[in-house]
Design a protein around this motif. Structure first.
Motif, PDB file in Angstrom:
ATOM      1  N   GLN A   1      -7.138   3.805   7.391  1.00  0.00           N
ATOM      2  CA  GLN A   1      -7.747   4.379   8.591  1.00  0.00           C
ATOM      3  C   GLN A   1      -9.262   4.393   8.374  1.00  0.00           C
TER       4      GLN A   1
ATOM      5  N   TYR B   1       0.828  -1.204   0.000  1.00  0.00           N
ATOM      6  CA  TYR B   1       0.000   0.000   0.000  1.00  0.00           C
ATOM      7  C   TYR B   1       0.863   1.255   0.000  1.00  0.00           C
TER       8      TYR B   1
ATOM      9  N   THR C   1      -1.661   4.497   4.655  1.00  0.00           N
ATOM     10  CA  THR C   1      -1.981   3.775   5.887  1.00  0.00           C
ATOM     11  C   THR C   1      -3.497   3.740   6.049  1.00  0.00           C
TER      12      THR C   1
END
Length: 625
Positions: free
Chosen positions: A292, A287, A290
């Protein structure tokens, strides 16, 4: 003793796809399976796709061992049964791995032996229902969202051979799926036909039997969004095979973020308990962001009834996305304000708050200077101490507009001499292998050739594969001159062959359609007397199916024959409990007289019945009682 791969139970992450783009994004971001709607007969009528696009998705997904399921989970009218048969056949020919079904008439259609999953629209709450579905040819049951972890465990222990699929993330319907008729009653848009008008997201007044207003203008049936990322391991231990993300109407950014978050969590569980669980597909995703969960559409999160009844499942202030909490207002000036908190803001962010009237107010950030916010227009009602939420993180959303993940299957590469030339072999991480050979005159090289050969053969960009290490040469003193064009051609052919081999390694299709046992509907499956329309029988094939099982007096579906005083919803959500009015659970019980009613802005009224023995709430059509 260490478990073999076949001994381990596969844990499947199932992601939604609004369209082909979302489907490919789901695969790239780590899904083990994708569910998507065809151009008809899916429970999200606004999310249809051509069979050609579904075929393309299957071809892309199957290389990674990712399965593709198609929703054919609406009730079907008599004039649609032939078209449904043709559609299912075309989906089978396109490579679809399973279809999700609501209408039992499908079991009496002339269709190929495609795998059948019982949609949550078939109202799957009990072990008896799961067993009945299994006896009639369903390999998987999609459970009601309302079930607790312990209830799921009980179903698995009672019917261990049936795959169980459970929702773990996304929007919640307040009624048990498949037995909600409110949208049809009020707006002539059937939830069982994929046209839900979201009756449960409207504002209502709560009134008592004397007409007194107890609550005014609240979204009393609107729920928060489910988030069970912290329940995954317990769900797996309870017997869940497939972990389902809701969202066939959501955009690609939602699919990317949520799929990646759950992929990482499942991988952590599988790594820690590798002797018991394994991934259901292969290839690893890298990826550029990150994940979330709070950054994409949500109404606030709840684990729902995972551990039983709780009081914070409703979103009565608003049915809209509130997003992540980012702090509170510290001071307000002319044209700007400051925020107390640790969040970083960007120009273009969307912020919101609940005003004193209990309504959601949103506004766009025109300029952000640290924690100093300059709105395009100062919102009314914003004051010191106001709690702020961000329902659009501009920077995060922009990052997901571009390619944000790459999924690759690791391969070992071997180049060897043969009697008439050379052979290139690619072996994938799951043991699948494919070769390409060339016949040519061998020329001893004057200079070392391994480095050039390795450079050419490792050029796997744009393919699903990546090299796992050094190339193996056979013999080890390999030093032949091979033109770069020949190496490139061998690489291309080996890649194509390996992709085909991986696609062929998906579970073999059924040779023939399982023959339904036509077991009679047991008492555990019967709906309350007078509500037989809840079997949703809308065509002669479904009627024949039930008649073959011994029940030939089921009324027609509600969509075909409106029923006076109908039960429009069955809900585990209880308004009295959520408002602290349930005496059984310690709430205050005085000051009103039952029955209670929901009243819409246009005056229409709906009677509430509280089934305290079963701890559920029922909504009735008061206008036709």
């Amino acid at each position: 003793m260490t478990s073999t791969r076949s001994d381990k139970r596969a844990l499947e992450l199932l992601a939604p796809a609004r369209d082909l783009e979302c489907g490919i994004a789901a695969v790239d971001h780590g899904a083990d399976a994708v569910y998507i709607g065809a151009d008809n007969f899916g429970a999200r009528a606004a999310a249809g796709n051509s069979v050609g696009d579904i075929r393309e998705l299957c071809a892309y997904a199957h290389v990674f061992g990712v399965r593709v399921y198609v929703t054919v989970n609406t009730i079907i009218y008599d004039n649609e049964t032939a078209e449904t048969e043709r559609l299912i056949t075309r989906l089978y020919d396109a490579g679809v791995d399973a279809i999700l079904v609501q209408d039992m008439g499908v079991l009496r259609m002339d269709i190929p032996p495609i795998e059948l999953h019982a949609s949550t629209q078939t109202d799957n709450r009990t072990a008896a229902k799961a067993a009945w579905l299994a006896r009639n040819g369903f390999s998987r049951v999609v459970l009601a969202r309302e079930l607790s972890v312990d209830e799921i465990r009980g179903i698995h222990e009672a019917v261990p051979t049936v795959e169980l699929e459970a929702f773990v993330h996304g929007a919640l319907c307040v009624s048990y799926s498949g037995v909600c008729y409110a949208s049809q009653c009020c707006f002539r848009r059937s939830a069982n036909r994929g046209e839900c008008a979201q009756f449960c997201r409207l504002k209502f007044n709560l009134e008592d039997a004397d007409g007194r207003t107890l609550v005014k203008g609240r979204h009393l049936l609107s729920l928060k969004d489910m988030c069970r990322i912290d329940c995954l391991e317990r769900l797996a231990d309870a017997g869940v095979t497939s972990f389902k993300i809701e969202g066939r109407l959501k955009d690609a950014a939602y699919v990317k973020n949520v799929t990646a978050a759950y992929r990482l969590k499942l991988d952590e569980i599988i790594a820690r308990r590798s002797g018991e669980y394994r991934r259901a597909s292969f290839g690893r995703s890298a990826y550029t962001f990150t994940p979330q969960l709070a950054k994409t559409f949500n109404r606030g999160f709840t684990p729902y009834f995972a551990d039983g009844r709780r009081g914070d499942i409703a979103s009565m202030a608003t049915p809209k996305a509130t997003g992540e909490h980012v702090g509170h207002v510290k001071e307000v000036r002319n044209g700007w304000f400051t925020v107390a908190g640790t969040a970083a803001f960007a120009n273009g962010d969307g912020l919101c708050f609940i005003n004193n009237a209990g309504d959601l107010c949103g506004f766009r950030v025109n300029r952000a200077d640290g924690n100093k916010i300059f709105p395009l227009k100062m919102p009314a009602g914003l004051g010191r101490g106001t709690e702020l939420y961000r329902n659009l993180d501009y920077a995060f959303t922009k990052a997901l507009e571009h390619r944000s993940a790459e999924r690759k299957i690791g391969v070992n590469i071997a180049l060897e001499e043969t009697a008439g030339g050379f052979r290139l072999t690619l072996t994938a991480e799951n043991g699948a292998s494919a070769s390409a050979e060339t016949t040519c005159e061998k020329q001893e090289a004057l200079k070392p050739q391994k480095e050039n050969a390795a450079r050419q053969l490792c050029k796997l960009g744009g393919t699903p594969f990546e090299s796992r290490g050094d190339i193996e040469f056979r013999p080890t003193e390999f030093n032949f001159f091979i033109p770069s064009s020949v190496l490139a051609d061998m690489r291309r052919k080996a890649v194509e062959s390996l992709a085909d081999e991986l696609r062929s390694r998906l579970p073999q299709r059924h040779e023939q359609r399982p023959t339904p046992i036509n077991a009679a509907i047991t008492d555990a499956l019967r709906y309350p007397e007078g509500f037989g329309y809840m079997h949703n029988v809308a065509n002669r094939l479904a009627r024949k199916f039930y008649a073959d099982g011994g029940q030939d007096n089921i009324p027609r579906a509600y969509e075909l024959q409106r029923v006076d005083g109908a039960m429009l919803m069955q809900c585990r959500h209880c308004i009295k409990y959520s408002l602290g009015m349930c005496a059984k659970h310690g709430g205050h019980s005085g000051g009103w007289r039952e029955p209670l009613y929901l009243r819409m802005d246009d005056g229409r009224r709906f009677r509430l019945k509280f089934d305290c023995r079963n701890c559920q709430m029922e909504v009735f059509d008061e206008q036709h009682n």
